[in-house]
Design an enzyme around this catalytic site. Structure first.
Site, PDB file in Angstrom:
ATOM      1  N   ASP A  32      91.140  10.002 -60.341  1.00  0.00           N
ATOM      2  CA  ASP A  32      92.509   9.410 -60.676  1.00  0.00           C
ATOM      3  C   ASP A  32      92.490   9.346 -62.272  1.00  0.00           C
ATOM      4  O   ASP A  32      93.641   9.144 -62.774  1.00  0.00           O
ATOM      5  CB  ASP A  32      92.892   8.266 -60.166  1.00  0.00           C
ATOM      6  N   ARG A  82      94.185  17.873 -48.523  1.00  0.00           N
ATOM      7  CA  ARG A  82      93.903  16.313 -47.887  1.00  0.00           C
ATOM      8  C   ARG A  82      94.181  15.995 -46.707  1.00  0.00           C
ATOM      9  O   ARG A  82      95.158  15.491 -46.215  1.00  0.00           O
ATOM     10  CB  ARG A  82      94.840  15.506 -48.806  1.00  0.00           C
ATOM     11  N   CYS A 133      99.397  18.422 -50.474  1.00  0.00           N
ATOM     12  CA  CYS A 133      99.995  17.799 -51.655  1.00  0.00           C
ATOM     13  C   CYS A 133      99.828  18.514 -52.842  1.00  0.00           C
ATOM     14  O   CYS A 133      98.773  19.386 -52.873  1.00  0.00           O
ATOM     15  CB  CYS A 133      99.777  16.137 -51.687  1.00  0.00           C
ATOM     16  N   LYS A 189      98.056  -0.417 -57.315  1.00  0.00           N
ATOM     17  CA  LYS A 189      98.891   0.258 -56.130  1.00  0.00           C
ATOM     18  C   LYS A 189      97.989   0.437 -55.101  1.00  0.00           C
ATOM     19  O   LYS A 189      98.432   0.438 -53.726  1.00  0.00           O
ATOM     20  CB  LYS A 189      99.458   1.528 -56.734  1.00  0.00           C
ATOM     21  N   ASN A 190      96.617   1.069 -55.010  1.00  0.00           N
ATOM     22  CA  ASN A 190      95.861   1.418 -54.070  1.00  0.00           C
ATOM     23  C   ASN A 190      95.136   0.327 -53.359  1.00  0.00           C
ATOM     24  O   ASN A 190      94.621   0.446 -52.351  1.00  0.00           O
ATOM     25  CB  ASN A 190      94.809   2.371 -54.697  1.00  0.00           C
ATOM     26  N   ARG A 224     106.119   6.540 -58.902  1.00  0.00           N
ATOM     27  CA  ARG A 224     105.201   6.304 -57.671  1.00  0.00           C
ATOM     28  C   ARG A 224     104.070   5.099 -57.930  1.00  0.00           C
ATOM     29  O   ARG A 224     103.897   4.333 -56.965  1.00  0.00           O
ATOM     30  CB  ARG A 224     104.594   7.403 -57.210  1.00  0.00           C
TER      31      ARG A 224
HETATM   32  C1  UD1 Z   1      92.445   7.604 -52.208  1.00  0.00           C
HETATM   33  C2  UD1 Z   1      93.486   7.356 -53.273  1.00  0.00           C
HETATM   34  C3  UD1 Z   1      93.810   8.149 -54.565  1.00  0.00           C
HETATM   35  C4  UD1 Z   1      92.393   8.842 -54.886  1.00  0.00           C
HETATM   36  C5  UD1 Z   1      91.300   9.062 -53.909  1.00  0.00           C
HETATM   37  C6  UD1 Z   1      90.057   9.405 -54.290  1.00  0.00           C
HETATM   38  C7  UD1 Z   1      94.735   5.466 -52.100  1.00  0.00           C
HETATM   39  C8  UD1 Z   1      96.305   5.183 -51.711  1.00  0.00           C
HETATM   40  N1  UD1 Z   1      94.682   6.760 -52.705  1.00  0.00           N
HETATM   41  O1  UD1 Z   1      93.324   8.645 -51.748  1.00  0.00           O
HETATM   42  O2  UD1 Z   1      94.510   7.779 -55.580  1.00  0.00           O
HETATM   43  O3  UD1 Z   1      92.599   9.787 -55.977  1.00  0.00           O
HETATM   44  O4  UD1 Z   1      91.422   8.143 -53.082  1.00  0.00           O
HETATM   45  O5  UD1 Z   1      89.490   8.447 -55.081  1.00  0.00           O
HETATM   46  O6  UD1 Z   1      93.901   4.926 -52.234  1.00  0.00           O
HETATM   47  N2  UD1 Z   1      89.040  14.001 -46.644  1.00  0.00           N
HETATM   48  C9  UD1 Z   1      89.015  14.924 -45.776  1.00  0.00           C
HETATM   49  N3  UD1 Z   1      89.152  14.379 -44.297  1.00  0.00           N
HETATM   50  C10 UD1 Z   1      89.861  13.247 -44.308  1.00  0.00           C
HETATM   51  C11 UD1 Z   1      90.034  12.354 -45.421  1.00  0.00           C
HETATM   52  C12 UD1 Z   1      89.455  12.780 -46.574  1.00  0.00           C
HETATM   53  O7  UD1 Z   1      88.288  15.985 -45.702  1.00  0.00           O
HETATM   54  O8  UD1 Z   1      90.115  12.642 -43.020  1.00  0.00           O
HETATM   55  C13 UD1 Z   1      88.605  14.487 -47.937  1.00  0.00           C
HETATM   56  C14 UD1 Z   1      89.916  14.616 -49.092  1.00  0.00           C
HETATM   57  O9  UD1 Z   1      90.583  15.818 -48.825  1.00  0.00           O
HETATM   58  C15 UD1 Z   1      89.129  14.449 -50.437  1.00  0.00           C
HETATM   59  C16 UD1 Z   1      87.945  13.449 -50.061  1.00  0.00           C
HETATM   60  O10 UD1 Z   1      87.764  13.629 -48.756  1.00  0.00           O
HETATM   61  O11 UD1 Z   1      88.565  15.704 -50.692  1.00  0.00           O
HETATM   62  C17 UD1 Z   1      88.398  11.918 -50.731  1.00  0.00           C
HETATM   63  O12 UD1 Z   1      89.700  11.850 -50.309  1.00  0.00           O
HETATM   64  P1  UD1 Z   1      90.070  10.241 -49.768  1.00  0.00           P
HETATM   65  O13 UD1 Z   1      88.922   9.519 -50.452  1.00  0.00           O
HETATM   66  O14 UD1 Z   1      90.362  10.249 -48.511  1.00  0.00           O
HETATM   67  O15 UD1 Z   1      91.420  10.127 -50.866  1.00  0.00           O
HETATM   68  P2  UD1 Z   1      92.698   9.092 -50.286  1.00  0.00           P
HETATM   69  O16 UD1 Z   1      91.985   8.151 -49.427  1.00  0.00           O
HETATM   70  O17 UD1 Z   1      93.643   9.970 -49.629  1.00  0.00           O
END
Ligand code: UD1
Length: 421
Positions: free
Chosen positions: A304, A121, A116, A22-23, A397
């Site tokens: 995850d 996030r 969420c 999915k990711n 999902r």
């Molecule tokens: C992706 C995955 C999700 C997985 C996660 C962590 C997809 C579609 N989803 O989510 O399944 O659980 O990586 O491996 O690939 N953060 C900030 N600011 C930002 C972006 C992130 O503070 O602009 C923080 C987040 O709140 C979190 C951390 O960074 O604490 C890591 O999040 P991130 O790697 O961005 O997760 P996703 O990409 O949303």
């Protein structure tokens, strides 16, 4: 709303085929926006999140066609630049459309993803990086409005390693003017997969899958063909299922090198694991030993898989400590696991699990995607009747044909249809 009903107590046996990730599917579908034409993607799983990104992109003018195992994504004509709230609110990864839309059209309007179940996030790092590349970004009525006549290369340091953030900016940078250097990037295999697809389109990217990614902007991209990587989280979930049911499962069509941290922890818990090029056999232990878990960015233990591994530890010998370092609120499955008799105490981002001899069936409620999987794993060993997992739409999902795959392994599991969500 559908529910899943499980009669626990059967050791799982047989082989299970892993679907595409999915990711990896979400960013690669989004990347098709970068240049017009028919793109062909293989291995895209049939999931609700995929239907969501398709719906948003159809609204932008993209046409999709399913041709057996190949998804044709035709991005020749874009007629809109907006990802609306109604769809973005159901899938935060919609933010992945921002980078490619901005690169192709010079503008994008994406509903700001809200919080969420697993935490706030934010997307501040995505926006900060795009601003450093010259984008003009402002918020209006809950939408991110972004404009850039031409994005330009920049030297960007991510304060936190972000998976979709790295992907979004990589996509934005492929046609930017000059060179973009991304530092402290996430190393998840899905990022390398996306970089491979972008490379097939003509992008010039070095270092994807490491801490520093260098992207030299190019003038021209071509539509491409790409096969996405298998879903390491789905594979990991079935590996844990083999362990918790004391079964013996062959996980087929996976990449063992993407599952090293989990493999090590399962071995410490007593499972016997045999890896080959694209398969992993997991033989569950007679007695499950307790193991501590700390979630980390790849190649560390995946957040995850934390909820699923916790289900396993609820029936282990002794105590295990879980430290969640990626998301601030990712223990919401705990109260539902407790309803099955699990003994778990939470203190901030730590959860202490005291293994018990058995879990007892109960009705429980899924709260997010991976929590749903955790409850089903617990249901597979819960004694004394059926465990009902409600609000199962979260599961749809991200897991393709989950109950069918479990039934193929001998589980007594069925879905009972309810009214649509
Ligand atoms: C992706 C995955 C999700 C997985 C996660 C962590 C997809 C579609 N989803 O989510 O399944 O659980 O990586 O491996 O690939 N953060 C900030 N600011 C930002 C972006 C992130 O503070 O602009 C923080 C987040 O709140 C979190 C951390 O960074 O604490 C890591 O999040 P991130 O790697 O961005 O997760 P996703 O990409 O949303």
């Amino acid at each position: 709303m559908d529910k899943i009903v499980i009669e626990g107590g059967r050791p799982l046996k047989g082989a299970v085929q892993i679907s595409g990730a999915k990711n990896a599917a979400l960013p690669t579908i989004a990347a098709c926006l970068l240049t017009g034409g028919p793109h062909h993607l293989r291995g895209i799983p049939r999931l609700r999140d995929i239907r969501t990104i398709r719906s948003i992109m159809e609204k932008l003018g993209v046409r999709f066609e399913d041709r057996g195992d190949v998804l044709e994504v035709n991005t020749t004509h874009l007629t809109d630049d907006e990802a609306p709230y109604e769809l973005v609110k159901t899938m935060r990864a919609s933010i992945l459309l921002l980078g490619p839309l901005l690169a192709r059209l010079g503008r994008a309007r994406i509903s700001l993803p809200g919080g969420c179940a697993i935490g706030a996030r934010p997307v501040n790092l995505h926006l900060k990086a795009l601003a450093a590349m010259g984008a003009d970004i402002h918020m209006e009525h809950g939408y991110i409005n972004a404009h850039a006549r031409k994005l330009r290369g920049a030297d960007i340091f991510f304060d936190i390693r972000t998976v979709t953030g790295t992907e979004n900016i990589m996509m934005a940078a492929v046609t930017a003017e000059g060179t973009t250097i991304l530092r402290n990037t996430a190393n998840e295999p899905e990022i390398k997969d996306l970089a491979e697809m972008l490379g097939a389109m003509g992008a010039d990217i070095e270092g994807a899958g490491t801490d520093t990614v260098v992207i030299h902007g190019v003038d021209h991209l071509e539509p491409c063909e790409h096969t996405i990587i298998p879903d390491r989280i789905e594979a990991g979930t079935f590996m844990i299922a083999a362990a918790i049911t004391r079964g013996n499962i062959l996980v087929e069509g996976c990449r063992p090198e993407h599952l090293t941290a989990l493999t090590e922890k399962l071995r410490q818990a007593g499972a016997v694991i045999t890896k080959e090029k694209a398969t992993i056999r997991v033989q569950g232990p007679d007695a499950i030993e307790s193991v501590d878990i700390k979630t980390m960015p790849f190649p560390g233990f995946a957040t995850d898989l934390q909820a699923q591994f916790m289900a396993l530890m609820t029936v282990a010998n002794g105590w295990s400590m879980f430290r969640e370092t990626v998301f601030e609120n990712r223990f919401i499955h705990v109260s539902e696991l407790r309803r099955l008799g699990a003994d778990i105490e939470i203190n901030g981002n730590q959860a202490l699990v005291k293994g018990r001899e058995r879990l007892l069936s109960a009705p429980v409620m899924a709260t997010d995607l991976r929590a749903s999987a955790s409850l089903i794993l617990a249901g597979l060993v819960a004694e004394g009747g059926a465990t009902e997992v409600h609000r199962i739409y979260h599961l749809d999902r991200g897991y393709e044909a989950f109950e069918e795959k479990f039934r193929g392994l001998g589980a007594n599991i069925r879905r009972e249809k309810g009214p649509p969500v």
